[in-house]
Scaffold this motif. Structure first.
Motif, short mmCIF file in Angstrom:
data_model
loop_
_atom_site.label_atom_id
_atom_site.label_comp_id
_atom_site.label_asym_id
_atom_site.label_seq_id
_atom_site.Cartn_x
_atom_site.Cartn_y
_atom_site.Cartn_z
N PRO A 69 24.33 39.65 35.93
CA PRO A 69 25.32 41.10 35.21
C PRO A 69 24.15 42.47 36.09
O PRO A 69 24.25 43.11 35.00
CB PRO A 69 23.51 40.80 34.53
CG PRO A 69 23.24 38.99 34.15
CD PRO A 69 23.66 38.56 35.79
N ALA A 70 23.68 42.56 36.75
CA ALA A 70 23.30 44.04 37.48
C ALA A 70 24.85 44.50 38.50
O ALA A 70 24.85 45.78 38.55
CB ALA A 70 23.13 43.68 38.89
N TYR A 71 26.36 43.59 38.18
CA TYR A 71 27.26 44.80 38.42
C TYR A 71 28.15 45.86 37.09
O TYR A 71 27.85 45.33 36.34
CB TYR A 71 28.87 43.11 38.43
CG TYR A 71 28.76 42.98 40.35
CD1 TYR A 71 29.70 43.20 41.01
CD2 TYR A 71 27.35 41.48 40.22
CE1 TYR A 71 29.54 42.13 42.17
CE2 TYR A 71 27.07 41.34 41.49
CZ TYR A 71 28.81 40.94 42.43
OH TYR A 71 28.81 41.47 43.72
N PRO A 72 28.94 46.53 37.41
CA PRO A 72 29.36 47.78 36.65
C PRO A 72 30.00 47.49 36.16
O PRO A 72 30.63 45.63 35.82
CB PRO A 72 29.56 48.34 37.27
CG PRO A 72 30.07 47.79 38.84
CD PRO A 72 29.31 47.47 39.02
N ASP A 73 31.02 47.37 34.64
CA ASP A 73 31.82 47.40 34.19
C ASP A 73 32.96 47.19 34.28
O ASP A 73 33.36 47.64 35.57
CB ASP A 73 31.63 48.23 33.28
CG ASP A 73 31.20 47.93 31.69
OD1 ASP A 73 30.70 47.49 32.30
OD2 ASP A 73 31.67 49.73 31.11
N MET A 74 33.88 45.98 34.62
CA MET A 74 35.12 45.88 34.87
C MET A 74 36.25 45.45 34.14
O MET A 74 36.07 45.50 32.75
CB MET A 74 35.06 43.77 35.27
CG MET A 74 36.15 43.54 36.19
SD MET A 74 36.34 41.64 35.96
CE MET A 74 36.15 41.19 34.43
N PHE A 75 37.08 46.08 34.52
CA PHE A 75 38.37 46.40 33.02
C PHE A 75 39.39 45.76 34.32
O PHE A 75 40.02 45.79 35.41
CB PHE A 75 39.11 48.04 33.86
CG PHE A 75 37.77 48.79 32.86
CD1 PHE A 75 37.28 49.39 31.74
CD2 PHE A 75 36.62 49.58 34.59
CE1 PHE A 75 36.65 49.94 31.67
CE2 PHE A 75 35.72 50.36 33.29
CZ PHE A 75 35.58 50.05 32.07
N SER A 76 40.49 45.35 33.45
CA SER A 76 41.35 44.71 33.02
C SER A 76 42.93 45.37 32.78
O SER A 76 43.25 45.56 32.00
CB SER A 76 41.49 43.15 32.62
OG SER A 76 43.14 42.29 32.51
N ILE A 77 43.81 45.41 34.42
CA ILE A 77 44.71 46.73 34.02
C ILE A 77 45.75 46.13 34.25
O ILE A 77 46.65 45.24 35.11
CB ILE A 77 44.89 47.73 34.79
CG1 ILE A 77 43.07 48.63 34.96
CG2 ILE A 77 45.87 48.46 34.77
CD1 ILE A 77 43.64 49.53 36.36
N PRO A 78 46.74 46.36 32.39
CA PRO A 78 47.55 44.91 32.50
C PRO A 78 49.22 45.77 32.81
O PRO A 78 49.32 46.74 33.27
CB PRO A 78 48.01 45.68 30.65
CG PRO A 78 47.41 47.02 30.49
CD PRO A 78 46.08 47.03 30.89
N ASP A 79 49.34 44.81 33.74
CA ASP A 79 50.77 45.08 34.33
C ASP A 79 51.90 44.34 33.82
O ASP A 79 52.12 43.60 32.56
CB ASP A 79 50.55 43.72 35.73
CG ASP A 79 52.43 44.09 36.51
OD1 ASP A 79 53.26 44.96 35.99
OD2 ASP A 79 52.51 43.64 37.52
N PRO A 80 52.44 45.98 32.71
CA PRO A 80 53.73 46.19 31.73
C PRO A 80 54.92 45.55 32.64
O PRO A 80 55.38 44.40 31.62
CB PRO A 80 54.15 47.36 31.89
CG PRO A 80 53.65 48.09 32.69
CD PRO A 80 52.07 47.20 33.45
N ASP A 81 55.35 44.53 33.98
CA ASP A 81 56.20 43.27 34.20
C ASP A 81 55.57 42.39 34.14
O ASP A 81 56.81 41.63 33.85
CB ASP A 81 56.27 43.41 35.73
CG ASP A 81 56.82 45.35 36.34
OD1 ASP A 81 57.67 45.75 35.63
OD2 ASP A 81 56.71 45.36 37.69
N SER A 82 54.46 42.23 33.24
CA SER A 82 54.58 40.36 32.75
C SER A 82 54.12 40.09 31.62
O SER A 82 54.29 39.39 31.86
CB SER A 82 52.97 40.47 33.40
OG SER A 82 51.62 40.94 32.92
N VAL A 83 54.07 41.47 30.74
CA VAL A 83 54.27 40.90 29.43
C VAL A 83 55.48 40.11 28.61
O VAL A 83 56.19 39.98 29.20
CB VAL A 83 54.19 42.38 28.55
CG1 VAL A 83 55.55 42.61 28.80
CG2 VAL A 83 53.89 42.14 27.27
N ILE A 84 54.69 38.92 27.84
CA ILE A 84 54.96 38.28 27.72
C ILE A 84 54.98 38.26 25.21
O ILE A 84 53.23 37.96 25.47
CB ILE A 84 54.74 36.96 27.44
CG1 ILE A 84 55.23 36.37 29.71
CG2 ILE A 84 56.19 35.77 26.89
CD1 ILE A 84 54.97 35.37 30.11
#
Length: 381
Positions: A59-74
């Motif tokens: 829980p001490a870790y900062p916020d994490m973000f998932s940056i979407p890869d447009p080439d993978s979109v389905i």
């Protein structure tokens, strides 16, 4: 300026995006994001608490973000107002080093610096079981040798054909579906692609199969050994390397292989037990990797022997030459599976590791004095 995912949403009438990542254990995690917010997410990422998933965080870790890869979109064929998109994890201005997709992309880039491009394909097996998970879904599926059972296949036509139709609509080049070697077990095959695309598709495939099974009041499981006295579910991994558009596995050696292909196999054999931590990542995996069933346990290779842990499939065109690693299963993380196989194979090429002689005999019926000299995969996690 319109972002790539904004344009995709407008063109395909997408209302929501599942911004996805796969954690260390292979579990898929997502946030459902309305299309009106996707441009910001494409730039900044969707926020997650990393410690709440299996990513070795606290829980001490900062916020994490998932940056979407447009080439993978389905676009979800069964729910077309929703699209799935794989993301790369980011934290404190840097990619998350242990994120599975990030690791695979790192190894892909290292291979590119050497001039290598890896192509991959998979043969994932799964079982259709009852909602309570106690039995297979088809009480009539009781043949002692059920592989390619036409009656059993057609009793599950509604499920199998729906999944296949969806893959065809996605342009995956699906070309066959069959009942496999265990009661209640099926396999679906589609065309190979670059290794990252295949990893993304395999992650999505598991999500899609489970979703369609639920739609039909069934459950789908990729568990390696759900039934004690029957064959387990594996995932044969096909791979090849190319350089400047030329298949480096095609040559004049055994079964039309090149020296590089043999060294690649040598690397897989040398590192096989380390590979097992990724290709067979659960305790249940080793209930499948036991003598007496169809899963291969001996580290041998052959052009025509399906009891070998590495097989060289027949191809009509040398450009399609590849190796098939037969001991992995689908229970783990697809990004780690491909990363591990690729690293082992590249190490084999770099160090010219000899895989030994091929075995064209039935490895399930070797004399004990011969079998004792053949290395094996790990027998436990």
């Amino acid at each position: 300026m319109t972002s790539k995912l904004e344009a995709f949403a407008k063109k395909n009438k997408i209302k929501y995006f599942l911004i996805n990542f796969t954690d260390l254990n292979g579990a898929q995690r997502s946030k459902l994001v309305p299309s009106s917010a996707i441009a910001e997410m494409e730039s900044e990422g969707a926020g997650f608490a990393g410690f709440a998933t299996y990513l070795d965080m606290t829980p001490a870790y900062p916020d994490m973000f998932s940056i979407p890869d447009p080439d993978s979109v389905i676009q979800l064929p069964w729910k077309p107002e929703v699209a799935w998109v794989a993301g790369d994890l980011f934290m404190d201005g840097n990619y998350v080093e242990q994120a599975p997709r990030v690791i695979l992309k790192k190894i892909i880039n290292q291979a590119k610096k050497l001039g290598y491009v890896m192509k991959a394909g998979v043969e994932p097996e799964y079982m259709l079981i009852s909602q309570d998970g106690q039995t297979i879904s088809d009480e009539k599926d009781i043949a002692s040798k059920p592989c390619y059972d036409q009656q059993a296949l057609m009793r599950r036509y509604d499920v199998i054909s729906e999944i296949c139709d969806h893959m065809l609509s996605l342009g995956w080049g699906t070309y066959q579906n069959d009942h496999e070697d265990a009661n209640g077990q099926f396999e679906m095959n589609w065309d190979f692609a670059d290794v990252l695309t295949t990893a993304d598709r395999h992650a999505f495939f598991k999500f899609m199969v489970k979703s369609i099974a639920e739609k039909h009041d069934l459950r789908a499981t990729f568990m390696p050994k759900p039934l004690v006295n029957d064959n387990g579910s594996g995932m044969h991994v096909h791979s090849s390397l190319s350089k400047e558009g030329n298949n480096l596995f095609s040559g004049e050696k055994y079964a039309g292989l090149s020296d590089n292909a043999l060294y690649y196999i040598g690397g897989i054999f040398k590192h096989a037990r380390a590979l097992n931590a990724f290709t067979n990542s659960g305790t249940n995996s080793y209930k499948r990797l036991v003598p007496g069933f169809e899963a291969p346990t001996l580290l041998a290779y052959s052009a025509r022997n399906r009891s070998a842990s590495v097989r060289i499939p027949h191809v009509a065109n040398p450009k399609g030459r590849r190796v098939e690693v037969r001991f992995p299963d689908s229970s783990g993380n697809p990004y780690f599976i491909f990363t591990a196989i690729m690293m082992a194979g590249l190490d084999g090429i770099a160090n010219k590791i000899d895989p030994g002689s091929p075995f064209d005999k039935d490895l399930y019926d070797l004399p004990p004095e011969v079998e004792k000299d053949i290395a094996t995969v790990a027998s436990s996690l």
